[in-house]
Design a protein around this motif. Sequence first.
Motif, PDB file in Angstrom:
ATOM      1  N   GLU A  88      69.576  43.093 -28.631  1.00  0.00           N
ATOM      2  CA  GLU A  88      69.838  41.786 -28.028  1.00  0.00           C
ATOM      3  C   GLU A  88      68.543  41.010 -27.800  1.00  0.00           C
ATOM      4  OE1 GLU A  88      73.964  42.717 -25.571  1.00  0.00           O
ATOM      5  OE2 GLU A  88      72.035  43.016 -24.577  1.00  0.00           O
ATOM      6  N   ILE A  89      67.482  41.707 -27.380  1.00  0.00           N
ATOM      7  CA  ILE A  89      66.187  41.051 -27.178  1.00  0.00           C
ATOM      8  C   ILE A  89      65.645  40.515 -28.498  1.00  0.00           C
ATOM      9  CG2 ILE A  89      63.764  41.482 -26.591  1.00  0.00           C
ATOM     10  CD1 ILE A  89      64.819  43.473 -24.451  1.00  0.00           C
ATOM     11  N   GLU A  90      65.749  41.338 -29.553  1.00  0.00           N
ATOM     12  CA  GLU A  90      65.283  40.912 -30.868  1.00  0.00           C
ATOM     13  C   GLU A  90      66.067  39.711 -31.378  1.00  0.00           C
ATOM     14  OE1 GLU A  90      62.711  41.922 -32.747  1.00  0.00           O
ATOM     15  OE2 GLU A  90      62.105  43.134 -31.018  1.00  0.00           O
ATOM     16  N   GLU A  91      67.375  39.729 -31.179  1.00  0.00           N
ATOM     17  CA  GLU A  91      68.209  38.616 -31.607  1.00  0.00           C
ATOM     18  C   GLU A  91      67.861  37.349 -30.826  1.00  0.00           C
ATOM     19  OE1 GLU A  91      70.489  38.263 -34.078  1.00  0.00           O
ATOM     20  OE2 GLU A  91      69.715  40.220 -34.723  1.00  0.00           O
ATOM     21  N   SER A  92      67.568  37.518 -29.533  1.00  0.00           N
ATOM     22  CA  SER A  92      67.197  36.374 -28.695  1.00  0.00           C
ATOM     23  C   SER A  92      65.871  35.772 -29.180  1.00  0.00           C
ATOM     24  CB  SER A  92      67.059  36.820 -27.248  1.00  0.00           C
ATOM     25  OG  SER A  92      66.660  35.750 -26.422  1.00  0.00           O
ATOM     26  N   LYS A  93      64.930  36.622 -29.540  1.00  0.00           N
ATOM     27  CA  LYS A  93      63.643  36.129 -30.056  1.00  0.00           C
ATOM     28  C   LYS A  93      63.831  35.359 -31.354  1.00  0.00           C
ATOM     29  CE  LYS A  93      60.598  39.700 -28.117  1.00  0.00           C
ATOM     30  NZ  LYS A  93      59.707  40.846 -28.457  1.00  0.00           N
ATOM     31  N   LYS A  94      64.672  35.911 -32.226  1.00  0.00           N
ATOM     32  CA  LYS A  94      64.927  35.228 -33.500  1.00  0.00           C
ATOM     33  C   LYS A  94      65.554  33.875 -33.284  1.00  0.00           C
ATOM     34  CE  LYS A  94      65.552  39.462 -36.221  1.00  0.00           C
ATOM     35  NZ  LYS A  94      66.525  40.291 -36.983  1.00  0.00           N
TER      36      LYS A  94
ATOM     37  N   THR B 193      65.196  31.953 -30.660  1.00  0.00           N
ATOM     38  CA  THR B 193      64.174  31.061 -30.097  1.00  0.00           C
ATOM     39  C   THR B 193      63.259  30.548 -31.198  1.00  0.00           C
ATOM     40  OG1 THR B 193      64.197  32.309 -28.035  1.00  0.00           O
ATOM     41  CG2 THR B 193      62.306  30.878 -28.434  1.00  0.00           C
ATOM     42  N   GLU B 194      62.901  31.427 -32.136  1.00  0.00           N
ATOM     43  CA  GLU B 194      62.009  31.036 -33.240  1.00  0.00           C
ATOM     44  C   GLU B 194      62.651  30.004 -34.136  1.00  0.00           C
ATOM     45  OE1 GLU B 194      61.093  34.686 -35.089  1.00  0.00           O
ATOM     46  OE2 GLU B 194      59.723  35.374 -33.509  1.00  0.00           O
ATOM     47  N   ARG B 195      63.982  30.085 -34.260  1.00  0.00           N
ATOM     48  CA  ARG B 195      64.673  29.110 -35.115  1.00  0.00           C
ATOM     49  C   ARG B 195      64.651  27.720 -34.464  1.00  0.00           C
ATOM     50  NH1 ARG B 195      68.942  33.231 -35.218  1.00  0.00           N
ATOM     51  NH2 ARG B 195      68.610  34.588 -37.024  1.00  0.00           N
TER      52      ARG B 195
END
Length: 239
Positions: free
Chosen positions: A229-235, A237-239
């Motif tokens: 979930e943290i990794e998906e949240s970072k992705k 945000t980057e988008r």
Amino acid sequence: MEESGLIERLMAFGLTRQEAQIYLVLVKNKELTGYEAAKETGISRSNVYSALAGLADKGAAYVLEGSAVRYTAVAVEEFCDNAMHKLQEDADYLKKHMPHQQINMEGYMTIQGYRHIRDRIDHMIENCEKRLYIAASRDFIKQLEAVLGKAVLKGIKVVIISDGADKPEGAIFYQTDTEEGQIRLITDSSFVLTGEVTGSREDACLYSGQENLVTVFKEALRNKIKLIEIEESKKGTER
């Protein structure tokens, strides 16, 4: 190879190897005497007559009376259906009359061989009542698609952690890299199965209802989900 596979599956319905061989010969021929069946198979006449009697007794062949006793195969659909009905009757009887088994919830069991492991996985999922978590490769999740789909339809919370997007509709899915051939399965926060599933007889998995072990694996999967979930949240945000 094809005939070998047919024989193995006929044996799963209670036929001996020789009975299965002779049944195939009967299927290919309209009707045969014991002598003719022996010539076709190369099996000794004494063994052929014994096998033919066994086929008739097990509902796989009919005896045709005449100047010479001849045998004909029962259609495979009828033979299989009758065998399944009889097996279900026997299963119902055993479930009703068998003494109650004391299950060791605190112990550990090693299950060896892919077929036995797969049977245990199916049993765990089919008997799950509330929730299940499973981490496995996309290919293995695909193999479990039908039984997982039934669990979803029963209203069970199904959480899948895998490297692919294939999943039964209604299941919760988390995508991440997985170890090929490895599985982690927890049902109802009560039972855990973990180990190797590659399709080999050498596969081995640990199965247990030991509370501490279940808790350890639950926490490990929860942490895995949080990281995803943290990794998906970072992705996002980057988008």
